[in-house]
Scaffold this motif. Structure first.
Motif, short mmCIF file in Angstrom:
data_model
loop_
_atom_site.label_atom_id
_atom_site.label_comp_id
_atom_site.label_asym_id
_atom_site.label_seq_id
_atom_site.Cartn_x
_atom_site.Cartn_y
_atom_site.Cartn_z
N VAL A 277 0.83 -1.20 0.00
CA VAL A 277 0.00 0.00 0.00
C VAL A 277 0.87 1.26 0.00
CG1 VAL A 277 -1.70 1.30 1.32
CG2 VAL A 277 -1.96 -1.15 1.06
N ALA A 278 1.95 1.25 0.80
CA ALA A 278 2.86 2.40 0.83
C ALA A 278 3.51 2.61 -0.53
CB ALA A 278 3.93 2.19 1.90
N GLY A 279 3.80 1.51 -1.22
CA GLY A 279 4.41 1.59 -2.55
C GLY A 279 3.51 2.30 -3.55
N TYR A 280 2.19 2.07 -3.45
CA TYR A 280 1.25 2.76 -4.33
C TYR A 280 1.29 4.27 -4.11
CZ TYR A 280 -0.94 -1.73 -5.54
OH TYR A 280 -1.18 -3.00 -5.99
N ALA A 281 1.35 4.68 -2.83
CA ALA A 281 1.40 6.11 -2.52
C ALA A 281 2.68 6.73 -3.05
CB ALA A 281 1.29 6.32 -1.01
N HIS A 282 3.79 6.00 -2.93
CA HIS A 282 5.09 6.48 -3.43
C HIS A 282 5.06 6.63 -4.95
CE1 HIS A 282 9.43 6.85 -3.91
NE2 HIS A 282 9.40 5.82 -4.72
N GLU A 283 4.54 5.60 -5.63
CA GLU A 283 4.47 5.64 -7.09
C GLU A 283 3.56 6.77 -7.58
OE1 GLU A 283 3.19 1.81 -8.41
OE2 GLU A 283 4.91 0.77 -7.51
N ALA A 284 2.53 7.08 -6.80
CA ALA A 284 1.59 8.14 -7.18
C ALA A 284 2.17 9.53 -6.93
CB ALA A 284 0.28 7.98 -6.43
N GLY A 285 3.34 9.61 -6.28
CA GLY A 285 3.98 10.89 -6.05
C GLY A 285 3.34 11.72 -4.95
N ARG A 286 2.64 11.07 -4.03
CA ARG A 286 1.99 11.80 -2.95
C ARG A 286 2.98 12.09 -1.81
NH1 ARG A 286 -0.87 12.03 -6.73
NH2 ARG A 286 -3.05 11.43 -6.87
N GLY A 287 2.67 13.13 -1.03
CA GLY A 287 3.41 13.34 0.20
C GLY A 287 3.11 12.20 1.16
N ILE A 288 4.11 11.77 1.92
CA ILE A 288 3.92 10.59 2.78
C ILE A 288 4.45 10.87 4.19
CG2 ILE A 288 4.55 8.16 3.16
CD1 ILE A 288 4.69 7.80 0.16
#
Length: 436
Positions: A277-288
């Protein structure tokens, strides 16, 4: 912008995954001539006539040991909840089956537009066999061939005609964020705790799916919108026990968020689904921001416990070395007051713009510290750097040959940017282009 969503529904072995792959333009679902074989990604983005839409392949939702027809029912129910339009897929080879009738019965009750398509019409002779499908009660059946791509344009025209009008977007300057993570890490408890902490709730607003309510609140003069992960209040075995559905739900939240808070469980540790799930957020370029919840449950803590856990997180999520880590407790409200400020800071870093003159000073210093590498006797030359986008910050470097920019030197340049400017919590994209 919230994308309209199309769900592909139908009994197994009618070609749902083939159509899904055709529409998104890459092979992400496993395709075999065996019913129920889809075990890969079930959510993607596609485009038709320069208009984007979200796509769900319900065949990838693994319900478990439920009876065959019950699985079909459960998958159709999920599609009804999530989609704006449903593509009801059948197959000309088998004709109208009892399973098709079962899906039709479920879709009759749905308050959603349905487009009926008959797959595997691979030659003109088979077109005469599609008329039996009028009996399903969804109007004209569209003959298509997933293997050849024939007829998909007509289907997508019908789908877009059925999508609801987006209407005029209301200007919204609030920072949108969401909590994502596997079940039982305490996402809903964190939502409730933060809303209890923030005394001023501006307004509840409708989300993109039924039963989903986004909540606006204000903190130190900044307005925030908390994206409700659709279905967080839903009950029932289908929603709570389906890992694929949980991932799909998280993906929809990521799409709508500026900042994503990846929630980990301090008690049970890090699992594979956390990384996915974290990988999806990273790939989407979102702030994390990485949020370690249930910190109060660790009873045997000393001065080194937090540092050791943080190092463990860094080891497991090496690609998120830019993401701040905060240890909280939804139960005791420990450190929860820090979250709005961190979210605001990460959002500001996501939107940070650097002037080209300043960027190129940093570039010259970087080249002086570590000269560009030579590959196969040819040296990389970097002439110029400029920022072309935000959310995430995206930079273009003009070079003599993009193939000479090795991953390691690209990472060095990104690290130099991080050392000079505050990009905490945001990924940085670097693009190499040949200077003309």
């Amino acid at each position: 912008m919230v994308l309209p969503t199309l769900a592909i529904v139908g009994r197994p072995n009618v070609g749902k995954s083939t159509i899904f792959n055709r529409m998104i333009g890459e092979r992400v679902s496993i395709v075999e001539d065996t019913p129920g074989v889809t075990r890969d990604r079930i959510y993607g983005k596609a485009e038709w006539l320069n208009k984007e839409f979200a796509l769900i392949d319900t065949g990838g939702i693994d319900i478990g040991d439920e009876p065959f027809l019950q699985q079909i029912s459960d998958q159709a129910e999920i599609a009804i909840d999530e989609a704006d339009v449903i593509l009801f897929l059948t197959s000309v080879e088998a004709g109208v089956t009892d399973a098709d009738e079962r899906v039709a019965q479920i879709l009759y009750k749905a308050d959603k537009p349905v487009v009926l398509a008959v797959n595997k019409v691979d030659n003109p002779e088979r077109r005469n066999d599609i008329y039996d499908f009028y009996s399903l009660g969804f109007g004209e059946p569209y003959p298509i061939s997933g293997s050849h791509g024939m007829g998909l344009g007509d289907v997508l025209d019908a789908v877009f005609a059925a999508f609801p009008d987006a209407g005029s977007d209301v200007e919204d300057d609030s920072i949108k964020f969401s909590f994502i993570g596997r079940p039982n890490v305490g996402k809903s408890s964190l939502v409730n705790a933060i809303l209890g902490e923030e005394r001023v709730i501006v307004s509840p607003i409708e989300g993109t799916t039924r039963d989903a309510i986004d909540t606006k609140f204000e903190h130190d003069g900044q307005e925030f919108t908390m994206i409700d992960t659709a279905g967080i209040r839903k009950r029932g075995k289908v929603y709570e026990s389906t890992e694929k559905y949980a991932v799909m739900r998280a993906l929809r939240a990521i799409d709508r968020s500026d900042v994503v808070l990846v929630v980990l469980d301090a008690e049970s540790g890090i699992r594979e689904q956390d990384k996915k799930v974290a990988g999806y957020a990273h790939e989407a370029g979102r702030g994390i921001i990485i949020v370690v919840n249930k910190w109060d449950t660790l009873t045997e803590k000393d001065n080194h416990t937090m540092q050791e856990f943080e190092q463990h997180v860094r080891d497991e999520f090496q690609y998120l070395d830019y993401a701040p880590i905060v240890f909280v407790s939804a139960k005791t409200h420990q450190r929860l007051t820090n979250l709005p400020g961190m979210i605001q800071l990460v959002s500001e870093n996501q939107n940070r713009r650097i002037q080209s003159a300043v960027l190129n000073d940093v570039l010259l210093d970087a080249l002086a510290v570590t000269p560009t590498p030579t590959i196969n006797g040819k040296r990389l030359r970097i002439y110029y750097m400029t920022q072309v986008a935000v959310k995430p910050p995206t930079f273009v470097v003009f070079v003599n040959d993009p193939d000479l920019l090795h991953f390691s030197y690209e990472r060095f340049l990104i690290n130099q940017l991080r050392k000079t400017f505050d990009f905490d919590g945001t990924p940085i994209h670097l693009i190499a282009r040949k200077r003309k």
